[in-house]
Each structure stands twice: as C-alpha cells, then as structure tokens.
Motif scaffolding. Structure first.
Motif, PDB file in Angstrom:
ATOM      1  N   GLU A 240       0.831  -1.208   0.000  1.00 20.12           N
ATOM      2  CA  GLU A 240       0.000   0.000   0.000  1.00 20.12           C
ATOM      3  C   GLU A 240       0.868   1.261   0.000  1.00 20.12           C
ATOM      4  OE1 GLU A 240      -2.944   0.836  -0.428  1.00 20.12           O
ATOM      5  OE2 GLU A 240      -4.233  -0.893  -0.077  1.00 20.12           O
ATOM      6  N   ALA A 241       1.953   1.249   0.759  1.00 18.83           N
ATOM      7  CA  ALA A 241       2.838   2.416   0.816  1.00 18.83           C
ATOM      8  C   ALA A 241       3.457   2.693  -0.551  1.00 18.83           C
ATOM      9  CB  ALA A 241       3.918   2.197   1.871  1.00 18.83           C
ATOM     10  N   GLU A 242       3.862   1.648  -1.243  1.00 16.34           N
ATOM     11  CA  GLU A 242       4.449   1.843  -2.568  1.00 16.34           C
ATOM     12  C   GLU A 242       3.390   2.337  -3.547  1.00 16.34           C
ATOM     13  OE1 GLU A 242       7.352  -0.252  -4.374  1.00 16.34           O
ATOM     14  OE2 GLU A 242       8.223  -1.206  -2.600  1.00 16.34           O
ATOM     15  N   ALA A 243       2.176   1.802  -3.418  1.00 23.65           N
ATOM     16  CA  ALA A 243       1.093   2.265  -4.286  1.00 23.65           C
ATOM     17  C   ALA A 243       0.836   3.757  -4.058  1.00 23.65           C
ATOM     18  CB  ALA A 243      -0.175   1.460  -4.012  1.00 23.65           C
ATOM     19  N   ASP A 244       0.885   4.204  -2.799  1.00 24.96           N
ATOM     20  CA  ASP A 244       0.694   5.626  -2.494  1.00 24.96           C
ATOM     21  C   ASP A 244       1.775   6.475  -3.140  1.00 24.96           C
ATOM     22  OD1 ASP A 244      -1.531   5.065  -0.964  1.00 24.96           O
ATOM     23  OD2 ASP A 244      -0.469   5.122   0.954  1.00 24.96           O
ATOM     24  N   ASP A 245       3.023   6.006  -3.070  1.00 22.30           N
ATOM     25  CA  ASP A 245       4.127   6.767  -3.652  1.00 22.30           C
ATOM     26  C   ASP A 245       3.979   6.874  -5.171  1.00 22.30           C
ATOM     27  OD1 ASP A 245       5.242   7.108  -1.168  1.00 22.30           O
ATOM     28  OD2 ASP A 245       6.693   5.464  -1.372  1.00 22.30           O
ATOM     29  N   TYR A 246       3.637   5.766  -5.815  1.00 20.40           N
ATOM     30  CA  TYR A 246       3.480   5.782  -7.265  1.00 20.40           C
ATOM     31  C   TYR A 246       2.289   6.639  -7.689  1.00 20.40           C
ATOM     32  CZ  TYR A 246       7.041   2.247  -8.258  1.00 20.40           C
ATOM     33  OH  TYR A 246       8.229   1.574  -8.398  1.00 20.40           O
ATOM     34  N   GLU A 247       1.205   6.587  -6.893  1.00 21.29           N
ATOM     35  CA  GLU A 247       0.038   7.398  -7.245  1.00 21.29           C
ATOM     36  C   GLU A 247       0.353   8.883  -7.141  1.00 21.29           C
ATOM     37  OE1 GLU A 247      -4.679   8.013  -6.135  1.00 21.29           O
ATOM     38  OE2 GLU A 247      -3.575   6.305  -5.328  1.00 21.29           O
ATOM     39  N   ALA A 248       1.135   9.267  -6.148  1.00 22.96           N
ATOM     40  CA  ALA A 248       1.500  10.672  -5.999  1.00 22.96           C
ATOM     41  C   ALA A 248       2.305  11.160  -7.194  1.00 22.96           C
ATOM     42  CB  ALA A 248       2.304  10.865  -4.709  1.00 22.96           C
ATOM     43  N   ALA A 249       3.102  10.269  -7.768  1.00 21.06           N
ATOM     44  CA  ALA A 249       3.964  10.654  -8.890  1.00 21.06           C
ATOM     45  C   ALA A 249       3.296  10.488 -10.247  1.00 21.06           C
ATOM     46  CB  ALA A 249       5.259   9.833  -8.850  1.00 21.06           C
ATOM     47  N   HIS A 250       2.424   9.463 -10.384  1.00 17.66           N
ATOM     48  CA  HIS A 250       1.911   9.115 -11.711  1.00 17.66           C
ATOM     49  C   HIS A 250       0.392   9.070 -11.827  1.00 17.66           C
ATOM     50  CE1 HIS A 250       6.018   8.070 -12.786  1.00 17.66           C
ATOM     51  NE2 HIS A 250       6.085   7.276 -11.733  1.00 17.66           N
ATOM     52  N   GLY A 251      -0.331   9.307 -10.750  1.00 19.86           N
ATOM     53  CA  GLY A 251      -1.787   9.280 -10.821  1.00 19.86           C
ATOM     54  C   GLY A 251      -2.365   7.915 -10.482  1.00 19.86           C
ATOM     55  N   PRO A 252      -3.679   7.854 -10.319  1.00 20.35           N
ATOM     56  CA  PRO A 252      -4.316   6.637  -9.829  1.00 20.35           C
ATOM     57  C   PRO A 252      -4.399   5.490 -10.828  1.00 20.35           C
ATOM     58  CG  PRO A 252      -5.974   8.271 -10.370  1.00 20.35           C
ATOM     59  CD  PRO A 252      -4.649   8.960 -10.502  1.00 20.35           C
ATOM     60  N   ASN A 253      -4.136   5.748 -12.104  1.00 17.17           N
ATOM     61  CA  ASN A 253      -4.276   4.684 -13.100  1.00 17.17           C
ATOM     62  C   ASN A 253      -2.939   4.151 -13.616  1.00 17.17           C
ATOM     63  OD1 ASN A 253      -7.296   4.499 -13.566  1.00 17.17           O
ATOM     64  ND2 ASN A 253      -6.945   6.701 -13.784  1.00 17.17           N
ATOM     65  N   PHE A 254      -1.866   4.477 -12.913  1.00 17.02           N
ATOM     66  CA  PHE A 254      -0.565   3.906 -13.261  1.00 17.02           C
ATOM     67  C   PHE A 254      -0.608   2.415 -12.932  1.00 17.02           C
ATOM     68  CE2 PHE A 254       4.156   3.556 -12.133  1.00 17.02           C
ATOM     69  CZ  PHE A 254       4.551   3.520 -13.463  1.00 17.02           C
ATOM     70  N   TRP A 255      -0.065   1.580 -13.816  1.00 14.15           N
ATOM     71  CA  TRP A 255      -0.231   0.135 -13.658  1.00 14.15           C
ATOM     72  C   TRP A 255       0.332  -0.388 -12.340  1.00 14.15           C
ATOM     73  CZ3 TRP A 255       3.966  -3.183 -13.260  1.00 14.15           C
ATOM     74  CH2 TRP A 255       5.211  -2.669 -13.627  1.00 14.15           C
ATOM     75  N   ARG A 256       1.425   0.198 -11.833  1.00 12.52           N
ATOM     76  CA  ARG A 256       1.980  -0.259 -10.558  1.00 12.52           C
ATOM     77  C   ARG A 256       1.043   0.083  -9.388  1.00 12.52           C
ATOM     78  NH1 ARG A 256       7.265   1.331 -12.814  1.00 12.52           N
ATOM     79  NH2 ARG A 256       8.629  -0.514 -12.895  1.00 12.52           N
ATOM     80  N   VAL A 257       0.386   1.223  -9.462  1.00  7.77           N
ATOM     81  CA  VAL A 257      -0.572   1.595  -8.420  1.00  7.77           C
ATOM     82  C   VAL A 257      -1.684   0.553  -8.345  1.00  7.77           C
ATOM     83  CG1 VAL A 257      -2.287   3.307  -7.687  1.00  7.77           C
ATOM     84  CG2 VAL A 257      -0.104   4.062  -8.672  1.00  7.77           C
ATOM     85  N   ILE A 258      -2.239   0.220  -9.492  1.00  5.74           N
ATOM     86  CA  ILE A 258      -3.336  -0.747  -9.552  1.00  5.74           C
ATOM     87  C   ILE A 258      -2.870  -2.121  -9.084  1.00  5.74           C
ATOM     88  CG2 ILE A 258      -4.976  -1.856 -11.103  1.00  5.74           C
ATOM     89  CD1 ILE A 258      -5.405   1.175 -10.600  1.00  5.74           C
ATOM     90  N   LEU A 259      -1.693  -2.529  -9.515  1.00  5.93           N
ATOM     91  CA  LEU A 259      -1.159  -3.842  -9.145  1.00  5.93           C
ATOM     92  C   LEU A 259      -0.928  -3.942  -7.644  1.00  5.93           C
ATOM     93  CD1 LEU A 259       0.176  -6.596  -9.864  1.00  5.93           C
ATOM     94  CD2 LEU A 259       2.338  -5.335 -10.109  1.00  5.93           C
ATOM     95  N   TYR A 260      -0.224  -2.968  -7.077  1.00  2.60           N
ATOM     96  CA  TYR A 260       0.135  -3.066  -5.662  1.00  2.60           C
ATOM     97  C   TYR A 260      -1.084  -2.962  -4.749  1.00  2.60           C
ATOM     98  CZ  TYR A 260       5.074  -2.772  -6.919  1.00  2.60           C
ATOM     99  OH  TYR A 260       6.324  -3.025  -7.425  1.00  2.60           O
ATOM    100  N   ARG A 261      -2.065  -2.149  -5.117  1.00  2.83           N
ATOM    101  CA  ARG A 261      -3.269  -2.065  -4.282  1.00  2.83           C
ATOM    102  C   ARG A 261      -4.041  -3.386  -4.325  1.00  2.83           C
ATOM    103  NH1 ARG A 261      -3.044   2.704  -2.243  1.00  2.83           N
ATOM    104  NH2 ARG A 261      -2.859   4.643  -3.445  1.00  2.83           N
ATOM    105  N   ALA A 262      -4.121  -3.980  -5.492  1.00  6.84           N
ATOM    106  CA  ALA A 262      -4.841  -5.251  -5.612  1.00  6.84           C
ATOM    107  C   ALA A 262      -4.142  -6.362  -4.830  1.00  6.84           C
ATOM    108  CB  ALA A 262      -4.978  -5.637  -7.078  1.00  6.84           C
ATOM    109  N   LEU A 263      -2.828  -6.393  -4.873  1.00  5.53           N
ATOM    110  CA  LEU A 263      -2.083  -7.414  -4.134  1.00  5.53           C
ATOM    111  C   LEU A 263      -2.172  -7.172  -2.629  1.00  5.53           C
ATOM    112  CD1 LEU A 263       1.121  -7.765  -6.345  1.00  5.53           C
ATOM    113  CD2 LEU A 263      -0.819  -9.343  -6.208  1.00  5.53           C
ATOM    114  N   ALA A 264      -2.162  -5.905  -2.209  1.00  2.50           N
ATOM    115  CA  ALA A 264      -2.274  -5.590  -0.784  1.00  2.50           C
ATOM    116  C   ALA A 264      -3.608  -6.068  -0.221  1.00  2.50           C
ATOM    117  CB  ALA A 264      -2.121  -4.087  -0.566  1.00  2.50           C
TER     118      ALA A 264
END
Length: 288
Positions: A240-264
């Motif tokens: 979740e922390a990594e997803a937050d960092d990526y979302e801050a930099a790339h927005g909510p639809n960046f593939w890593r954000v979606i992946l890490y939130r789903a895995l969390a």
C-alpha cells in the motif's frame, strides 16, 4: 499512459528551417506546399484533441513525397526537432503505454494519410517502438466513431480510477487480468476511447508480463517483511505504501498503483502466497 506538455515552438519556423536545409527539387516542392501546410497547422490546433475531424490537405503527389522526405531524410533542423521533442523528462517514458522508453516519434495523425503534418511538432509524439508500430495508420473506430487513441499532448487522463486488475492465486501461478472499467460519471465516449487505447496497444498483456517480472524481483523483500515479525499485515502495508508513492507521482491509473493495491488487498498473496513468484534457483554455473 500519461499526458505530456505540448512542445512550445514556432511550427512555421520549423517548417522553414527544414525546407531551407533541403536540396532542389525537394526544397521547391516544400515551398509550393507551404501555404496549405500552414493553414492545416492552424486547423489542427483549433480542432485538438478532436483532430480526427480534419480533412487531409490537398497536395500533389510530388509535394506529398517532399513532405515525407522532410521527416525521413534527416537534416540538422530535423535532428534538432527530434532532440527538442524527446528532451522533456515526461517524454522519456512512452506516454501511450507508460511502460517503455520513448525511442521514436509517432505521427498521431499518420503521415501516410496526412502528409501536411509530417514535421508538425504537435503531431509528433515521443513513443516506444511497440506503441508506434501498433498504432499504424489507425485513427477512428468505425463502429463507435470514437478516436482509438488518447492524444498525449491534448487529452487529459481522468483522475477517476478506470484501470483494474483481477488477481487469482494458484498453487503454481499468479494470474493477473488487467482491464478498463467505466467509473460512475464517466461519459460513454471517454470510456470507449480509453478501452480502445488499452486494447489496440495490447496493454493488458504488456502490464501482466511486466508485473510478473517485477514481482519476481521483489520476492526477497516480501520474504523479509513477512518473516521479520510482520506477517501478512506488513507485506500488505508495504504494498500500500508503494502504491501511495506511485500514485503521488503518476496518478491513480498507473499500472503499478493498480497492481500493488490489488495485491495488498489479497490475503492469500500477502500471507505467503507471494512464494508463487519466487525466482528459480540458479546453480553455480549460472543455469536455472
């Protein structure tokens, strides 16, 4: 996928500089086409992002070839244009897919159909070779009459979460299925364009493969988080922390954000199921 700032340059000066660097008879043919080209530039800017509505300019066959030549046979001014378009940091990663390094320039409106935009900066988008190839000369979906691809210079990426991934854990495999869904409040036309962009560029498959490669490299970290007294809660928190960092930099639809939130949110993965992405053992000779 992400938006990038349109280039700030005088397109008429670019055309004139490239024309001046050409030899005869190409220079003469470009000069003869200049008026129609400049008019087309203005129409493009006024229509953007709905540039699919534009009617190709009327140019002769020799002028068409000269315009293609202006782009493909590089002069010093053309090389300078390439450098300036690829220089911004946000252009380093392909805006069409958000995955690969930009190494080419894509003609958003294909030069085969719109030769007048062959060297028009607002029609030249930094892209990776795979996206450039898959876009080809496609523009509009004939069934829906919607543009097939987002224009990185002019289309804003919605802040609503439209990218999702379904996670399934099996004994010997992690199955990931990326897809685009229509969030509440999004217009049908915008949804169809996002879905088309996603499908035409094969992003579901590309995101899935890249995710599995990345997770294999992260396996050791998952093990440390899990075994050092944190258990599944620590693994989920780190994701979740990594997803937050990526979302801050790339927005909510960046593939890593979606992946890490789903895995969390996937208890099985966080509670030791991550071992399914464990890298194969390598022997002393470097063989798996």
């Amino acid at each position: 996928m992400h938006s990038i700032t349109p280039p700030d340059m005088d397109s008429e000066d670019v055309f004139d500089n490239i024309t001046a660097a050409k030899r005869q008879p190409t220079r003469r043919r470009l000069e003869a086409a200049r008026r129609r080209v400049v008019v087309a530039y203005g129409m493009y800017e006024n229509a953007a992002p709905s540039v699919e509505s534009l009617v190709p300019a009327t140019v002769t066959n020799v002028q068409r070839k000269a315009l293609h030549h202006a782009y493909s046979v590089e002069t010093a001014p053309m090389l300078d244009l390439r450098e300036k378009l690829n220089e911004p940091v946000m252009a380093a990663r392909c805006p069409f897919c958000g995955i690969s390094e930009s190494g080419t320039l894509d003609h958003y409106l294909p030069k085969e159909l719109y030769p007048e935009f062959s060297i028009f900066s607002l029609n030249l988008v930094p892209s990776c070779a795979k996206c450039n190839t898959r876009k080809r000369t496609l523009i509009v979906d004939e069934d829906t009459d919607v543009r097939l691809f987002l224009h990185p210079y002019f289309d804003d990426i919605p802040n609503q979460t439209f990218l999702t991934v379904r996670v399934r854990l099996r004994q010997d495999a992690l199955l990931l299925e990326f897809r685009v869904r229509r969030p509440v409040g999004m217009s049908q036309a915008r949804y169809l364009q996002l879905r088309s962009h996603f499908k035409q560029l094969d992003l579901a498959s590309r995101y899935r493969k890249l995710s599995l490669v990345e997770l294999r490299g992260r396996h050791g970290g998952f093990v440390r988080f899990y075994q050092n007294g944190g258990g599944s809660a620590r693994v989920a928190a780190e994701l979740e922390a990594e997803a937050d960092d990526y979302e801050a930099a790339h927005g909510p639809n960046f593939w890593r954000v979606i992946l890490y939130r789903a895995l969390a949110a996937h208890n099985g993965f966080c509670d030791g199921g991550f071992d399914v992405v464990k890298p194969p053992q390598v022997d002393g000779a470097g063989q798996e």
